[in-house]
Design a protein around this motif. Structure first.
Motif, PDB file in Angstrom:
ATOM      1  N   SER A   1      -4.983   4.843  -1.302  1.00  0.00           N
ATOM      2  CA  SER A   1      -3.342   4.327  -0.351  1.00  0.00           C
ATOM      3  C   SER A   1      -2.579   5.403   0.357  1.00  0.00           C
ATOM      4  O   SER A   1      -2.161   5.095   1.435  1.00  0.00           O
ATOM      5  CB  SER A   1      -2.056   3.414  -1.569  1.00  0.00           C
TER       6      SER A   1
ATOM      7  N   SER B   1       0.872   4.058  -2.979  1.00  0.00           N
ATOM      8  CA  SER B   1       0.572   5.260  -3.090  1.00  0.00           C
ATOM      9  C   SER B   1       1.615   6.714  -3.921  1.00  0.00           C
ATOM     10  O   SER B   1       1.341   7.739  -3.672  1.00  0.00           O
ATOM     11  CB  SER B   1       0.948   5.854  -1.441  1.00  0.00           C
TER      12      SER B   1
ATOM     13  N   VAL C   1       0.888  -1.175  -0.146  1.00  0.00           N
ATOM     14  CA  VAL C   1       0.364  -0.048   0.066  1.00  0.00           C
ATOM     15  C   VAL C   1       1.396   0.938  -0.179  1.00  0.00           C
ATOM     16  O   VAL C   1       0.438   1.971  -0.536  1.00  0.00           O
ATOM     17  CB  VAL C   1      -1.044   0.354   1.635  1.00  0.00           C
TER      18      VAL C   1
END
Length: 300
Positions: free
Chosen positions: A267, A43, A39
């Motif tokens: 994210s 991002s 995650v």
């Protein structure tokens, strides 16, 4: 026929202990650490959830941090956290103390109190949404004007409904924690207090609450960190409305990721949630961690 020697059972060698923890470590890394790393890496990309993933540097983070809606979502998240903690904690302590009694009916009540926790949050939200409908809900059916308000259409009322339902669902769980904590308090403390003429209220504030210090910290940690993940109940009940009155950060993450197909910013919000939860958990741990560690060492 084996003879009883009276010797204590042999403990496992310390060299074996790391191997015993290996399965738990593998599961933790596979289902917690690796997804979190994924995650975090996501991002810094641009992805619609279906097509190719394209690295985009700090684009997603800039979009999230400069969004004027982020401070409001953070404020609502912390407000839900604080108010739900302030409501759930006193109720849970009182119910847990009550259920720690030896009467049989208290055990039955403990089972009844635990039922809301066994229900799905989405199902609970659907049920309450139907009950609170101003035209066809409980108020209209009973002809009670007070219950026929637009509960989910006014910001203040909608926020209060969310807090009420969250408390109704999770107070039983924390009551169970406090029940176990109260049952671990030595009975000799209460007997000595009775000999000194202390009543039940004085015993509660002078013995029960101080002895529940670390139980309160544990329950508060679960309560605070858990409040960061409130999504399904709020999504079904209000979808973040009216306006943005109940738009918490977890719901904002869902709307960006799965409704707007912006997985990068979603994210980034997920990473913010993890950092906030970790920070709060560490702060709460420091409130009693040093004393707790000292008390554990004394008992060894």
């Amino acid at each position: 026929m084996s003879s009883h020697t009276g010797h204590p059972p042999r403990r496992a060698p310390r060299s074996i202990l790391p191997w015993l923890a290996t399965p738990a470590l593998v599961v933790f890394v596979g289902f917690a650490v690796l997804p979190l790393v994924g995650v975090f890496a996501l991002s810094f990309t641009t992805w619609d959830g279906i097509g190719a993933i394209h690295p985009s540097g700090m684009t997603s983070w800039r979009a999230v941090l400069t969004d004027p809606g982020l401070p409001h979502a953070l404020w609502v998240t912390f407000l839900v956290m604080a108010v739900s903690w302030a409501v759930q904690t006193p109720l849970s302590i009182l119910l847990g103390t009550f259920m720690a009694g030896r009467q049989r009916y208290r055990a039955v009540l403990g089972v009844v109190y635990f039922i809301p926790l066994m229900l799905s949050s989405a199902a609970i939200a659907i049920a309450y949404k139907a009950l609170l409908d101003p035209n066809f809900g409980l108020g209209a059916g009973l002809k009670i004007q007070t219950l026929s308000q637009d509960w989910l259409g006014r910001p203040g009322l909608a926020f209060g409904v969310v807090i009420f339902i969250v408390s109704w669902q999770f107070v039983p769980f924390h009551s169970l924690i406090y029940q176990g904590g109260v049952q671990q308090i030595p009975k000799s403390l209460y007997e000595a207090a009775q000999l000194d003429g202390a009543g039940r209220i004085r015993q509660f504030f002078s013995i029960t609450l101080p002895q529940l210090k670390y139980t309160i910290i544990t329950s508060s940690t679960l309560m605070v960190v858990g409040s960061l993940t409130f999504f399904d109940l709020i999504f079904v009940l209000t979808e973040g409305g009216p306006g943005d009155a109940t738009r918490v950060l977890a719901l904002d993450m869902y709307k960006r990721g799965f409704q707007a197909s912006l997985m990068g910013p979603a994210s980034a919000i997920a990473v913010i949630l993890v950092l906030v939860g970790l920070t709060l958990a560490l702060l709460l741990r420091r409130l009693g961690g040093r004393d707790a560690g000292a008390s554990q060492l004394e008992g060894v």
